[in-house]
Design a protein around this motif. Structure first.
Motif, PDB file in Angstrom:
ATOM      1  N   PHE A   1     -76.901   2.119   8.319  1.00  0.00           N
ATOM      2  CA  PHE A   1     -77.302   1.669   6.989  1.00  0.00           C
ATOM      3  C   PHE A   1     -77.995   2.789   6.228  1.00  0.00           C
ATOM      4  O   PHE A   1     -77.720   3.013   5.038  1.00  0.00           O
ATOM      5  N   ASN A   2     -78.873   3.507   6.904  1.00  0.00           N
ATOM      6  CA  ASN A   2     -79.620   4.576   6.248  1.00  0.00           C
ATOM      7  C   ASN A   2     -78.735   5.766   5.880  1.00  0.00           C
ATOM      8  O   ASN A   2     -79.083   6.530   4.979  1.00  0.00           O
ATOM      9  N   LYS A   3     -77.589   5.923   6.532  1.00  0.00           N
ATOM     10  CA  LYS A   3     -76.650   7.009   6.200  1.00  0.00           C
ATOM     11  C   LYS A   3     -75.830   6.686   4.952  1.00  0.00           C
ATOM     12  O   LYS A   3     -75.233   7.574   4.363  1.00  0.00           O
ATOM     13  N   LEU A   4     -75.786   5.421   4.578  1.00  0.00           N
ATOM     14  CA  LEU A   4     -75.030   5.017   3.395  1.00  0.00           C
ATOM     15  C   LEU A   4     -75.856   5.325   2.156  1.00  0.00           C
ATOM     16  O   LEU A   4     -76.837   4.642   1.871  1.00  0.00           O
TER      17      LEU A   4
ATOM     18  N   PRO B   1     -65.946   5.653   5.011  1.00  0.00           N
ATOM     19  CA  PRO B   1     -64.556   5.938   4.628  1.00  0.00           C
ATOM     20  C   PRO B   1     -63.566   4.851   5.035  1.00  0.00           C
ATOM     21  O   PRO B   1     -62.673   4.499   4.259  1.00  0.00           O
ATOM     22  N   GLU B   2     -63.710   4.312   6.245  1.00  0.00           N
ATOM     23  CA  GLU B   2     -62.764   3.291   6.690  1.00  0.00           C
ATOM     24  C   GLU B   2     -62.902   1.997   5.888  1.00  0.00           C
ATOM     25  O   GLU B   2     -61.926   1.277   5.669  1.00  0.00           O
TER      26      GLU B   2
ATOM     27  N   ALA C   1     -74.855  -2.529  -1.795  1.00  0.00           N
ATOM     28  CA  ALA C   1     -73.546  -2.852  -2.339  1.00  0.00           C
ATOM     29  C   ALA C   1     -72.991  -1.620  -3.037  1.00  0.00           C
ATOM     30  O   ALA C   1     -73.712  -0.922  -3.758  1.00  0.00           O
ATOM     31  N   PHE C   2     -71.706  -1.362  -2.803  1.00  0.00           N
ATOM     32  CA  PHE C   2     -71.039  -0.232  -3.438  1.00  0.00           C
ATOM     33  C   PHE C   2     -69.860  -0.742  -4.258  1.00  0.00           C
ATOM     34  O   PHE C   2     -68.925  -1.331  -3.715  1.00  0.00           O
TER      35      PHE C   2
END
Length: 183
Positions: free
Chosen positions: A99-102, A108-109, A140-141
């Motif tokens: 989560f923290n890397k987002l 990508p997947e 959310a993206f």
């Protein structure tokens, strides 16, 4: 004889070849994995309640297909977004480290999966919604349909369909399920 949006985003052509050709081994769902799947189902039910309480949910588990290349999947949710109208939402749970890397985009997947849903449903915008398994934080993206992504995905699927033999090497992560399969 079909590709699934949740697999197409994986980097391993060997995995896609095996899946497309029905060569992935069936596996037993051990109790721990069953509990993990249960958490995912509970998350979907909970988020569905939230969407319904807000008057946003239009549909849930919406099947989408394409004849060529053959693709079949299910969109988690279609919501009525106030600005963009009806849009697919792909729901994911993720641990705190992931989560923290987002920061600026989905994994990508998951981007590939949503791009396929945008192409197959079809609409211009969708969302990947992440819930942190450790503390229920949300990210959310918003994702815009991009034809260049779809062209690359379709070309990859078509190339795999035309392969005469299974790729000998795994191109995926250390946990890729094709690693233990011999042909």
């Amino acid at each position: 004889g079909v590709f699934h949006p949740s697999q197409v985003g994986q980097p391993c052509d060997r995995l896609l070849y095996l899946g497309y050709n029905g060569l992935l081994e069936a596996y037993t769902i051990v109790p721990k994995l069953a509990r993990i799947f249960g958490c995912g189902s509970a998350l979907e039910n909970r988020v569905s309640k939230y969407f319904n309480d807000m008057g946003l949910e239009l549909e849930r588990e919406v099947p989408v297909t394409l004849d060529y290349p053959p693709i079949s999947g299910r969109i988690d949710f279609i919501i009525d977004h106030g600005e963009y109208g009806p849009m697919p939402v792909e729901l994911k749970s993720i641990n705190n480290a992931g989560f923290n890397k987002l920061t600026s985009s989905p994994k990508p997947e998951h981007l590939v999966q949503l791009q396929l849903y945008l192409a197959l449903w079809p609409v211009e915008y969708g969302t990947v919604l992440y819930e942190n398994k450790d503390n229920q934080d949300l990210k959310a993206f918003l994702v815009k349909y991009e034809q260049k992504h779809i062209d690359a995905i379709f070309n990859r699927c078509k190339a795999i369909m035309q392969m005469d033999a299974c790729p000998p090497q795994c191109g995926g992560d250390r946990w890729c399920s094709c690693k233990n399969i011999t042909i």
